[in-house]
Design a protein around this motif. Structure first.
Motif, PDB file in Angstrom:
ATOM      1  N   LEU A   1       5.852 -15.839 -39.950  1.00 56.67           N
ATOM      2  CA  LEU A   1       4.420 -16.800 -39.037  1.00 56.67           C
ATOM      3  C   LEU A   1       3.314 -15.331 -38.144  1.00 56.67           C
ATOM      4  N   PRO A   2       4.204 -14.322 -37.885  1.00 58.66           N
ATOM      5  CA  PRO A   2       3.752 -12.869 -37.358  1.00 58.66           C
ATOM      6  C   PRO A   2       2.888 -12.587 -38.668  1.00 58.66           C
ATOM      7  N   LEU A   3       3.008 -12.163 -39.883  1.00 57.97           N
ATOM      8  CA  LEU A   3       2.295 -12.102 -40.480  1.00 57.97           C
ATOM      9  C   LEU A   3       1.224 -12.849 -41.671  1.00 57.97           C
ATOM     10  N   LEU A   4       1.194 -14.100 -41.401  1.00 58.77           N
ATOM     11  CA  LEU A   4      -0.031 -15.073 -41.913  1.00 58.77           C
ATOM     12  C   LEU A   4      -0.462 -14.749 -40.756  1.00 58.77           C
ATOM     13  N   GLY A   5      -0.477 -14.702 -39.479  1.00 58.01           N
ATOM     14  CA  GLY A   5      -1.193 -14.794 -38.235  1.00 58.01           C
ATOM     15  C   GLY A   5      -1.368 -15.890 -37.667  1.00 58.01           C
ATOM     16  N   ILE A   6       0.191 -16.638 -38.137  1.00 59.78           N
ATOM     17  CA  ILE A   6      -0.138 -18.342 -37.379  1.00 59.78           C
ATOM     18  C   ILE A   6       0.211 -18.033 -35.666  1.00 59.78           C
ATOM     19  N   SER A   7       0.990 -16.998 -35.631  1.00 55.59           N
ATOM     20  CA  SER A   7       1.595 -16.489 -34.141  1.00 55.59           C
ATOM     21  C   SER A   7       2.307 -15.507 -33.955  1.00 55.59           C
ATOM     22  N   PRO A   8       2.352 -15.057 -32.572  1.00 58.80           N
ATOM     23  CA  PRO A   8       2.974 -13.357 -32.496  1.00 58.80           C
ATOM     24  C   PRO A   8       4.599 -13.939 -32.484  1.00 58.80           C
ATOM     25  N   ILE A   9       5.144 -12.035 -33.251  1.00 57.26           N
ATOM     26  CA  ILE A   9       6.360 -12.537 -33.221  1.00 57.26           C
ATOM     27  C   ILE A   9       7.696 -12.990 -31.965  1.00 57.26           C
ATOM     28  N   LYS A  10       7.193 -12.861 -31.210  1.00 56.38           N
ATOM     29  CA  LYS A  10       7.625 -13.413 -29.710  1.00 56.38           C
ATOM     30  C   LYS A  10       7.927 -15.188 -30.166  1.00 56.38           C
ATOM     31  N   ALA A  11       6.727 -15.471 -30.071  1.00 53.87           N
ATOM     32  CA  ALA A  11       6.340 -16.845 -29.932  1.00 53.87           C
ATOM     33  C   ALA A  11       7.777 -17.616 -31.282  1.00 53.87           C
ATOM     34  N   ALA A  12       7.790 -16.305 -32.470  1.00 50.70           N
ATOM     35  CA  ALA A  12       8.061 -17.071 -33.785  1.00 50.70           C
ATOM     36  C   ALA A  12       9.685 -17.041 -33.542  1.00 50.70           C
ATOM     37  N   THR A  13      10.141 -16.240 -32.921  1.00 48.51           N
ATOM     38  CA  THR A  13      11.410 -16.092 -32.102  1.00 48.51           C
ATOM     39  C   THR A  13      12.379 -16.808 -31.277  1.00 48.51           C
ATOM     40  N   ALA A  14      11.072 -17.099 -30.318  1.00 50.19           N
ATOM     41  CA  ALA A  14      11.717 -17.926 -29.125  1.00 50.19           C
ATOM     42  C   ALA A  14      12.021 -19.003 -29.287  1.00 50.19           C
ATOM     43  N   PRO A  15      11.679 -19.916 -30.749  1.00 47.68           N
ATOM     44  CA  PRO A  15      12.758 -21.423 -30.572  1.00 47.68           C
ATOM     45  C   PRO A  15      13.873 -21.279 -30.919  1.00 47.68           C
ATOM     46  N   TYR A  16      14.378 -19.571 -32.432  1.00 50.68           N
ATOM     47  CA  TYR A  16      15.560 -19.706 -32.085  1.00 50.68           C
ATOM     48  C   TYR A  16      17.443 -19.028 -31.213  1.00 50.68           C
ATOM     49  N   ALA A  17      16.134 -18.720 -29.831  1.00 48.91           N
ATOM     50  CA  ALA A  17      17.008 -18.735 -28.332  1.00 48.91           C
ATOM     51  C   ALA A  17      16.975 -19.775 -27.878  1.00 48.91           C
ATOM     52  N   HIS A  18      16.705 -20.952 -27.779  1.00 45.06           N
ATOM     53  CA  HIS A  18      16.438 -21.846 -27.354  1.00 45.06           C
ATOM     54  C   HIS A  18      18.058 -22.832 -27.102  1.00 45.06           C
ATOM     55  N   PRO A  19      17.916 -22.537 -25.451  1.00 43.16           N
ATOM     56  CA  PRO A  19      19.506 -23.401 -25.036  1.00 43.16           C
ATOM     57  C   PRO A  19      20.208 -23.875 -26.005  1.00 43.16           C
ATOM     58  N   LEU A  20      19.521 -25.456 -26.215  1.00 40.80           N
ATOM     59  CA  LEU A  20      20.384 -25.967 -26.983  1.00 40.80           C
ATOM     60  C   LEU A  20      20.781 -25.873 -28.282  1.00 40.80           C
ATOM     61  N   VAL A  21      19.872 -24.456 -28.714  1.00 37.69           N
ATOM     62  CA  VAL A  21      20.495 -24.358 -30.504  1.00 37.69           C
ATOM     63  C   VAL A  21      22.599 -23.480 -29.732  1.00 37.69           C
ATOM     64  N   PHE A  22      22.188 -22.897 -28.602  1.00 38.06           N
ATOM     65  CA  PHE A  22      23.894 -22.058 -28.630  1.00 38.06           C
ATOM     66  C   PHE A  22      24.656 -23.461 -27.702  1.00 38.06           C
TER      67      PHE A  22
END
Length: 322
Positions: free
Chosen positions: A91-112
């Motif tokens: 996502l960051p390499l292809l210019g779709i979204s910054p890495i902060k936005a790309a990694t945020a869903p992986y730390a969603h409270p529902l994931v935990f």
């Protein structure tokens, strides 16, 4: 008559061929994913992007990434976990979204939340706590054919509230087959045995599916719905709120399915259940008394379930935990 060795050899050939075909599909998928994504991007640039009525560059790159991940997921060319983290890199390499936005869903409270549920489920399976719970439920359900099916469905539903549906089915399937074998050993055959077998096996599948509806961690789509409601409408669905809606629906559908299976679709009409043979008791005896590890898992399970249900009240008492 055929030689058993020939049958074994033929079976081995079939397994080898299917394994070879699967490995070939994995190799094809491994290259089809990135190559297809590259061709899709180049083709999009060839036809023009960001023009009037055309697809935007980020959308084109996202579509290419979706193709890549779909190929790897469907063919299992690489471990599923590897495919799952592709967005973090691409996502960051292809210019779709910054890495902060790309990694945020992986730390969603529902994931935990799901991670905690999976860990507890794995611990229950490792120490046979789930089997002990299921056997106790079936043992207390009754010895008639209809009640026996209901007991198995209830056990499947309860376990699926906390662990994966597939794991529940895999655990209860040997118990179901043993029940069927016992009825066959009693001389039950023909339509009665067929109906009893279908009732029992379908009951395991339906019970596990319906039980997963009851809790937020029962099945993955529940979490997706909760995340969608939070991100789209700002509406947070707590564990207790989901339980208040999901549990009644699960119970009503479970009872309706049980009655439909045993009274309308496949009425077994077989008297005497596995309890009379002592099978369930012997299985419980084989488990022995609860080990120390099993007691710890049970305590953690009860504590976690209690905290999930009372999270709203605890948050009111301790606002810092929100």
């Amino acid at each position: 008559m055929t030689d058993p060795d020939d049958d074994l050899n033929n079976s081995s050939i079939i397994l080898d061929n299917s394994g070879s075909a699967f490995n070939l599909a994995k190799r094809i998928g491994f290259f089809a994913g990135p190559l297809g994504a590259l061709l899709m991007i180049l083709g999009g640039y060839g036809f023009g992007v960001d023009g009037d009525g055309g697809i935007s560059t980020p959308a084109l790159h996202t579509l290419a990434l979706a193709w890549w991940m779909a190929c790897w997921w469907l063919t299992e060319a690489v471990p599923i976990a590897v495919t799952a983290i592709l967005p973090i890199v691409l996502l960051p390499l292809l210019g779709i979204s910054p890495i902060k936005a790309a990694t945020a869903p992986y730390a969603h409270p529902l994931v935990f939340l799901f991670m905690g549920g999976f860990i507890i489920g794995i611990a229950m399976q490792r120490h046979q706590l789930h089997r002990r719970i299921a056997l106790h439920i079936v043992d207390r359900a009754g010895h008639s054919d209809v009640l026996l099916v209901g007991g198995v469905m209830l056990a499947a539903a309860f376990l699926s509230m906390w662990i994966m549906n597939t794991a529940t089915c895999m655990m209860l399937l040997p118990i179901g087959i043993a029940l069927i074998d016992y009825q066959q050993s009693r001389g039950v055959d023909g339509q009665q045995l067929r109906n009893f077998s279908l009732c029992l096996l379908l009951g395991i599948a339906y019970g596990a599916t319906l039980g997963g509806v009851a809790t937020l961690i029962g099945t993955a789509p529940n979490g997706f719905i909760a995340a969608f409601m939070l991100e789209t409408y700002g509406l947070e669905i707590s564990f207790l709120q989901w339980l208040q809606v999901g549990l009644p629906i699960s119970v009503l559908l479970l009872v309706a399915t049980w009655l439909l299976l045993t009274q309308v679709v496949y009425p077994p009409r077989v008297k005497g259940g596995m309890g009379e043979s002592g099978y369930i008791h012997s299985e419980l005896e084989s488990l022995g008394t609860m080990s120390g590890a099993e007691k710890i898992v049970a305590a953690v399970f009860v504590s976690a379930a209690t905290l999930w249900v009372t999270r709203g009240t605890i948050s009111d008492w301790f606002p810092a935990l929100q």
